[in-house]
Write a protein that holds these residues in place. Structure first.
Motif, mmCIF file in Angstrom:
data_model
loop_
_atom_site.group_PDB
_atom_site.id
_atom_site.type_symbol
_atom_site.label_atom_id
_atom_site.label_comp_id
_atom_site.label_asym_id
_atom_site.label_seq_id
_atom_site.Cartn_x
_atom_site.Cartn_y
_atom_site.Cartn_z
ATOM 1 N N ALA A 145 9.570 19.776 7.507
ATOM 2 C CA ALA A 145 8.507 19.703 8.421
ATOM 3 C C ALA A 145 8.682 18.829 9.632
ATOM 4 O O ALA A 145 8.282 18.995 10.943
ATOM 5 C CB ALA A 145 7.053 19.517 7.951
ATOM 6 N N GLU A 146 9.327 17.668 9.491
ATOM 7 C CA GLU A 146 9.531 16.677 10.493
ATOM 8 C C GLU A 146 10.671 17.236 11.424
ATOM 9 O O GLU A 146 10.610 16.966 12.631
ATOM 10 C CB GLU A 146 10.169 15.324 9.773
ATOM 11 N N ILE A 147 11.724 17.829 11.000
ATOM 12 C CA ILE A 147 12.913 18.525 11.655
ATOM 13 C C ILE A 147 12.154 19.478 12.614
ATOM 14 O O ILE A 147 12.649 19.585 13.730
ATOM 15 C CB ILE A 147 13.778 19.038 10.812
ATOM 16 N N ALA A 148 11.321 20.412 12.172
ATOM 17 C CA ALA A 148 10.548 21.613 12.817
ATOM 18 C C ALA A 148 9.937 20.881 14.091
ATOM 19 O O ALA A 148 9.888 21.470 14.995
ATOM 20 C CB ALA A 148 9.709 22.388 12.160
ATOM 21 N N GLY A 149 9.275 19.806 13.924
ATOM 22 C CA GLY A 149 8.279 19.173 14.738
ATOM 23 C C GLY A 149 9.094 17.936 15.726
ATOM 24 O O GLY A 149 8.448 17.354 16.416
ATOM 25 N N ALA A 150 10.410 17.774 15.621
ATOM 26 C CA ALA A 150 11.056 16.634 16.169
ATOM 27 C C ALA A 150 11.264 16.648 17.558
ATOM 28 O O ALA A 150 11.216 15.813 18.237
ATOM 29 C CB ALA A 150 12.554 16.540 15.529
ATOM 30 N N ASP A 151 11.557 17.980 18.270
ATOM 31 C CA ASP A 151 11.572 17.887 19.633
ATOM 32 C C ASP A 151 11.025 19.251 20.139
ATOM 33 O O ASP A 151 10.999 20.456 19.535
ATOM 34 C CB ASP A 151 12.987 17.930 19.892
#
Length: 303
Positions: A145-151
């Motif tokens: 989820a952090e990767i998906a919302g990183a940029d």
């Protein structure tokens, strides 16, 4: 730069080895929705430079435009000596998306975005290239989820079973494990409002296995699935196409919802089922997909 365009409908994404440029045009002429030129696993270490040169030559040619396909390039990972040169080779206007393998943190995504920005400026790109982040490790899954919302460049998530399962000795044919992983990545992508693409299926002689896994992915909300062989393209396109029955019901629900909104009605019953906003949005999405695929006529222009 503005944000990259959202992913268009991608039911099928066909891998093409970067060191085999003769296959680029064949892939573009196929029925796949997207081609993914691979600089990573499909290219031997001693042929990486050759593949980059072939890719750049193709991207600067007339053949790379006007075909209506989404062009994706899978690069080598951040921890390899090839990452920066891969970005340099693929950051051209013809590329829509960079596929980042083995993403394990938000920082991985941000570093990729920064590298893309540098080479887009150097190559005169006026449209930002998106990032399709692969979840292929336990850490990547935990931080999905952090990767998906990183940029803002992240336009989708992709599940990769081989790198995730094989080192751990997890049976690739275990349907319970596959379903749990598919659901976890779909929910992570959904948290960021992104689509998800399902993993490759290595046994090209098992079309029924491909269909079964694709059908499960679609039931879990996936947009499409990777193809490692042209024979899998038709299977993916069929599996991620809504059925005629689904489309007909979605039209009825969407029409009823539109009428209800005009009448000031909230939830309503359609064929005995309660319909409120989540169901209406799902019906509208199916109708939009059917129009994209030419199954339904385009929506009338409102004046």
């Amino acid at each position: 730069m503005t944000h990259p365009q959202p992913l268009p409908l991608i039911r099928s994404k066909l891998f093409v080895p970067g060191a085999r440029p003769a296959l680029f045009a064949k892939a573009l002429a196929s029925d796949t929705d997207a081609i993914s030129i691979d600089l990573e696993d499909a290219v031997l270490e001693e042929r990486k430079d050759e593949a980059r040169q072939a890719l750049t030559g193709f991207l600067q040619s007339d053949a790379a435009s006007g075909h209506g396909k989404t062009i994706i390039v899978r690069i080598n990972g951040l921890q390899t000596p090839h990452f920066e040169r891969d970005i340099e080779a693929c950051a051209w206007p013809a590329v829509d998306v960079v596929n980042l393998p083995k993403a394990e943190s938000a920082d991985d995504v941000r570093r990729t975005a920064q590298a893309l920005s540098r080479w887009e400026q150097a190559h005169g790109c006026t449209r930002p290239i998106g990032i399709l982040a692969n979840i292929e490790s336990p850490r990547g899954l935990r931080l999905a989820a952090e990767i998906a919302g990183a940029d803002a460049r992240v336009v989708g998530m992709q599940l990769g079973f081989a790198d995730l399962l094989e080192p751990l000795g997890i049976d690739r044919a275990n349907p319970t494990a596959i379903q749990q992983l598919q659901l976890a990545v779909r929910l992570a992508a959904g948290e960021a409002g992104l689509p998800a693409l399902d993993s490759a299926y290595a046994n090209v002689r098992d079309p029924e296995g491909y269909r079964s896994e694709a059908a499960q992915a679609r039931r879990l909300g996936y947009m499409g699935k990777t193809c490692i062989h042209p024979s899998q393209v038709a299977l993916a396109n069929e599996s991620f196409r809504p059925s005629d029955e689904e489309i007909a019901r979605a039209v009825r629900v969407a029409d009823a919802w539109e009428t209800a909104q005009k009448d000031g009605t909230g939830a309503l019953l359609v064929e005995g089922r309660m319909i409120d906003i989540p169901f209406a949005l799902r019906a509208q999405a199916i109708v939009a997909m059917a129009r994209t695929l030419g199954i339904l006529p385009a929506a009338p222009v409102r004046t």
